[in-house]
Design an enzyme around this catalytic site. Sequence first.
Site, PDB file in Angstrom:
ATOM      1  N   ARG A   1       0.824  -1.219   0.000  1.00 17.73           N
ATOM      2  CA  ARG A   1       0.000   0.000   0.000  1.00 17.73           C
ATOM      3  C   ARG A   1       0.855   1.265   0.000  1.00 17.73           C
ATOM      4  NH1 ARG A   1      -4.803  -2.034  -0.188  1.00 17.73           N
ATOM      5  NH2 ARG A   1      -5.133  -4.053   0.780  1.00 17.73           N
TER       6      ARG A   1
ATOM      7  N   HIS B   1       4.057  -9.920  -6.734  1.00 14.83           N
ATOM      8  CA  HIS B   1       2.910  -9.027  -6.949  1.00 14.83           C
ATOM      9  C   HIS B   1       3.356  -7.575  -6.789  1.00 14.83           C
ATOM     10  CE1 HIS B   1      -1.116  -7.443  -6.914  1.00 14.83           C
ATOM     11  NE2 HIS B   1      -1.684  -8.632  -6.856  1.00 14.83           N
TER      12      HIS B   1
ATOM     13  N   TYR C   1      -0.263  -2.337  -4.818  1.00 17.01           N
ATOM     14  CA  TYR C   1      -1.603  -1.879  -5.224  1.00 17.01           C
ATOM     15  C   TYR C   1      -1.597  -0.397  -5.596  1.00 17.01           C
ATOM     16  CZ  TYR C   1      -3.311  -6.159  -2.978  1.00 17.01           C
ATOM     17  OH  TYR C   1      -3.545  -7.457  -2.616  1.00 17.01           O
TER      18      TYR C   1
ATOM     19  N   HIS D   1      -1.922  -5.247 -10.960  1.00 13.71           N
ATOM     20  CA  HIS D   1      -3.241  -4.776 -11.384  1.00 13.71           C
ATOM     21  C   HIS D   1      -3.013  -3.704 -12.440  1.00 13.71           C
ATOM     22  CE1 HIS D   1      -5.025  -5.991  -7.203  1.00 13.71           C
ATOM     23  NE2 HIS D   1      -4.389  -6.973  -7.819  1.00 13.71           N
TER      24      HIS D   1
ATOM     25  N   GLU E   1      -3.179  -8.781 -14.295  1.00 15.74           N
ATOM     26  CA  GLU E   1      -4.198  -9.518 -13.556  1.00 15.74           C
ATOM     27  C   GLU E   1      -5.591  -9.194 -14.087  1.00 15.74           C
ATOM     28  OE1 GLU E   1      -3.548  -9.627  -9.388  1.00 15.74           O
ATOM     29  OE2 GLU E   1      -5.559 -10.369  -8.933  1.00 15.74           O
TER      30      GLU E   1
ATOM     31  N   ASP F   1      -7.407 -14.326 -11.906  1.00 17.76           N
ATOM     32  CA  ASP F   1      -7.861 -14.355 -10.514  1.00 17.76           C
ATOM     33  C   ASP F   1      -9.318 -14.826 -10.514  1.00 17.76           C
ATOM     34  OD1 ASP F   1      -9.156 -13.414  -8.061  1.00 17.76           O
ATOM     35  OD2 ASP F   1      -7.291 -12.354  -7.644  1.00 17.76           O
TER      36      ASP F   1
ATOM     37  N   HIS G   1     -11.921 -12.374  -9.086  1.00 20.69           N
ATOM     38  CA  HIS G   1     -12.113 -11.196  -9.941  1.00 20.69           C
ATOM     39  C   HIS G   1     -12.912 -11.547 -11.195  1.00 20.69           C
ATOM     40  CE1 HIS G   1      -8.162  -9.300  -8.216  1.00 20.69           C
ATOM     41  NE2 HIS G   1      -9.060  -9.552  -7.291  1.00 20.69           N
TER      42      HIS G   1
ATOM     43  N   HIS H   1      -4.733 -16.927  -9.572  1.00 24.55           N
ATOM     44  CA  HIS H   1      -4.999 -16.639  -8.166  1.00 24.55           C
ATOM     45  C   HIS H   1      -6.278 -17.381  -7.812  1.00 24.55           C
ATOM     46  CE1 HIS H   1      -2.727 -12.503  -8.186  1.00 24.55           C
ATOM     47  NE2 HIS H   1      -1.915 -13.538  -8.187  1.00 24.55           N
TER      48      HIS H   1
ATOM     49  N   ASP I   1     -14.972  -7.640  -5.873  1.00 30.42           N
ATOM     50  CA  ASP I   1     -13.614  -7.990  -5.450  1.00 30.42           C
ATOM     51  C   ASP I   1     -13.428  -8.070  -3.937  1.00 30.42           C
ATOM     52  OD1 ASP I   1     -10.945  -8.511  -5.148  1.00 30.42           O
ATOM     53  OD2 ASP I   1     -10.228  -6.711  -6.166  1.00 30.42           O
TER      54      ASP I   1
ATOM     55  N   HIS J   1     -12.328 -11.212  -1.460  1.00 28.00           N
ATOM     56  CA  HIS J   1     -11.938 -12.621  -1.461  1.00 28.00           C
ATOM     57  C   HIS J   1     -12.544 -13.361  -0.269  1.00 28.00           C
ATOM     58  CE1 HIS J   1      -8.020 -11.457  -3.781  1.00 28.00           C
ATOM     59  NE2 HIS J   1      -9.103 -10.951  -4.320  1.00 28.00           N
TER      60      HIS J   1
ATOM     61  N   GLU K   1      -5.029 -16.246  -2.318  1.00 18.69           N
ATOM     62  CA  GLU K   1      -5.060 -14.897  -1.716  1.00 18.69           C
ATOM     63  C   GLU K   1      -6.303 -14.807  -0.838  1.00 18.69           C
ATOM     64  OE1 GLU K   1      -5.228 -12.822  -5.539  1.00 18.69           O
ATOM     65  OE2 GLU K   1      -3.249 -12.016  -5.076  1.00 18.69           O
TER      66      GLU K   1
HETATM   67 ZN    ZN Z   1      -8.819  -9.192  -5.431  1.00 17.14          ZN
HETATM   68 FE    FE Z   2      -5.473 -11.577  -7.268  1.00 16.68          FE
HETATM   69 FE    FE Z   3      -3.859  -8.939  -7.271  1.00 13.60          FE
END
Ligand code: ZN
Ligand code: FE
Ligand code: FE
Length: 276
Positions: free
Chosen positions: A37, A67, A70, A107, A142, A175, A178, A210, A223, A225, A255
């Site tokens: 983040r 990854h 974000y 992303h 992704e 994913d 997603h 994912h 979105d 999870h 995830e």
């Molecule tokens: Zn997600």
């Molecule tokens: Fe993912």
């Molecule tokens: Fe992701």
Amino acid sequence: MGYFGCHLSAAGGSAAMVETAVSIGANTFAFFTRNPRGSRAKKEDPADAKRAVELLREHNFGPLVAHGAYTMNLCTAEAEDRAFASAVLEDDLRRMAALPGNFYNFHPGSHVGQGTEAGIEYISAALKNALRHGYPVTVLLETMAGKGSEVGGTFEELKAILDAVGSDSLGVCLDTCHVYDGGYDLVNDLGGVLAEFDRIIGLDRLGALHLNDSKNPFASHKDRHELLGQGSLGLPTFEAIVNHPALRDKPMILETPNELPGYQREIALLRTMQPL
Ligand code: ZN
Ligand code: FE
Ligand code: FE
């Protein structure tokens, strides 16, 4: 044997992540290349990376799936912020050279009102810039749930980026949460979704998955999870995914909202679903 793993903390270094992965029955894993983040990256440690590469080989790991942060939005509104995100991407790919031959997924970005086409242009320009060095890493876009102004919520948008960049070092990470939230019905028509993926993008461009269940119903564009089997996808869907001939050999990363013991249980569950 399939490649199953989860997100691990990179705080203790790369070799420690491999050891943790082994201890929970994983033979791949994901990690954030920097604060997920924020933008701060860890100090580089070549000796640790070298040890990790040895351990990965010793334990027959499949490709890892790092990854991107974000916060790295390659198609944000301000030119200055886009340039910063682009530099972060370039630095991440350079860092991935310490663990050669693995995946780096991120992303694609949120166009924050500029429109999908402009977003695709900015993302593609940043990728071209970062990939020009030829670092030994394959970058995966992704598949997104299509929340807000997210780019990458449809196979067509991902394909547009792949075409604009035109590099063999670029593919897609699917994913499951997603894609289902995004309106591709993995539960009732896995074969149809994969046929569409193949027709638009090409299954040869699929690098990793994912595996996440979803807290929300089909096509919710949300979105969130969920643990495997406790959301709207359900265990039979994951059993079909891990046994599908086009998917079964790809690295599959959990995830799900878990700590290590939960991840260990889900990895064991996936292995029982995929007996061969
Ligand atoms: Zn997600
Ligand atoms: Fe993912
Ligand atoms: Fe992701």
